[in-house]
Design an enzyme around this catalytic site. Sequence first.
Site, PDB file in Angstrom:
ATOM      1  N   TYR A 145      53.317  42.046  31.751  1.00  0.00           N
ATOM      2  CA  TYR A 145      54.489  41.162  31.762  1.00  0.00           C
ATOM      3  C   TYR A 145      54.390  40.111  30.656  1.00  0.00           C
ATOM      4  O   TYR A 145      55.336  39.935  29.874  1.00  0.00           O
ATOM      5  CB  TYR A 145      54.608  40.475  33.124  1.00  0.00           C
ATOM      6  CG  TYR A 145      55.634  39.366  33.140  1.00  0.00           C
ATOM      7  CD1 TYR A 145      56.992  39.646  33.117  1.00  0.00           C
ATOM      8  CD2 TYR A 145      55.244  38.023  33.151  1.00  0.00           C
ATOM      9  CE1 TYR A 145      57.939  38.634  33.103  1.00  0.00           C
ATOM     10  CE2 TYR A 145      56.183  37.005  33.139  1.00  0.00           C
ATOM     11  CZ  TYR A 145      57.527  37.310  33.117  1.00  0.00           C
ATOM     12  OH  TYR A 145      58.460  36.309  33.095  1.00  0.00           O
ATOM     13  N   HIS A 146      53.244  39.427  30.592  1.00  0.00           N
ATOM     14  CA  HIS A 146      53.083  38.399  29.555  1.00  0.00           C
ATOM     15  C   HIS A 146      53.192  39.020  28.161  1.00  0.00           C
ATOM     16  O   HIS A 146      53.741  38.398  27.243  1.00  0.00           O
ATOM     17  CB  HIS A 146      51.738  37.686  29.717  1.00  0.00           C
ATOM     18  CG  HIS A 146      51.684  36.775  30.887  1.00  0.00           C
ATOM     19  ND1 HIS A 146      52.316  35.556  30.915  1.00  0.00           N
ATOM     20  CD2 HIS A 146      51.078  36.897  32.095  1.00  0.00           C
ATOM     21  CE1 HIS A 146      52.102  34.966  32.079  1.00  0.00           C
ATOM     22  NE2 HIS A 146      51.355  35.762  32.813  1.00  0.00           N
TER      23      HIS A 146
END
Length: 275
Positions: A145-146
């Site tokens: 996600y990051h």
Amino acid sequence: MTKTALVTGASSGIGEATAQKLHELGFTVYGAARRVDRLEKLAAAGIRPLAMDVTDDESMQAGVKRIIAETGRVDVLVNNAGYGSYGSIEDVPLAEARAQFEVNVFGAARLAQLVLPHMRAQHSGTIVNITSMGGKIYTPLGGWYHGTKFALEAISDCLRLEAKPFGVNVVVIEPGGIATEWGGIAADKLRDASGHGAYAKQAEAVAAALGSEANSRRNSPPSVIADAIGKAVTARRPKTRYAVGFGARPLIASRRVMSDLAFDTLILRATGVPR
């Protein structure tokens, strides 16, 4: 002259609030989502529902063509569609990692490609990319996600330089904790990916933090993001970044001034992950 805006991920949360805000500001707004039936509330308010899947190129092309055919212009693109796929780097299947990038990065980039010729022709427009404070900080079990949010931050910076000579602004919105469905979805995906096996203790700690009632009470309403977007798209000279919502500014500032190891300690303590 009435300006036109396209908002993706408009069926709930930040996207829904943003579509409503831009409509209030006088824009002709197209609210896009995969499921048009979830756009009935917006349609009743005068917002035009648009079926669009940001992983389907034909769908995106058709959506932009419809907007141009009906209004003759596109002044604002809000790339909001996205989700959080959590799990250890080791556990998450690469197919899911790629799906995360398809939605959070490539969908946004493709829509920018599709609207830019029209914005260049009218020598005006604003592209708003919703990243996250997660595009500046990191958490355990959030690597994929990051990674998408860091990537969208970099793409936005490059695009800002490229589009500026044509009168097109590129703005990044970095939400903190927002009261939406996002945390629950991310927690469910985390438990599915890493709830068993070597990362189970970390997964339970991070999932509990993502879905905790205490955090939910502190989270900001989606309207704070919608207000920031409204301010950005109506400003003569918008800021390049707006960090808004619970925790965004202090955490981004902390990352800027703290060493890697000190920030590691802060994040592990905040997420409750055993050290």
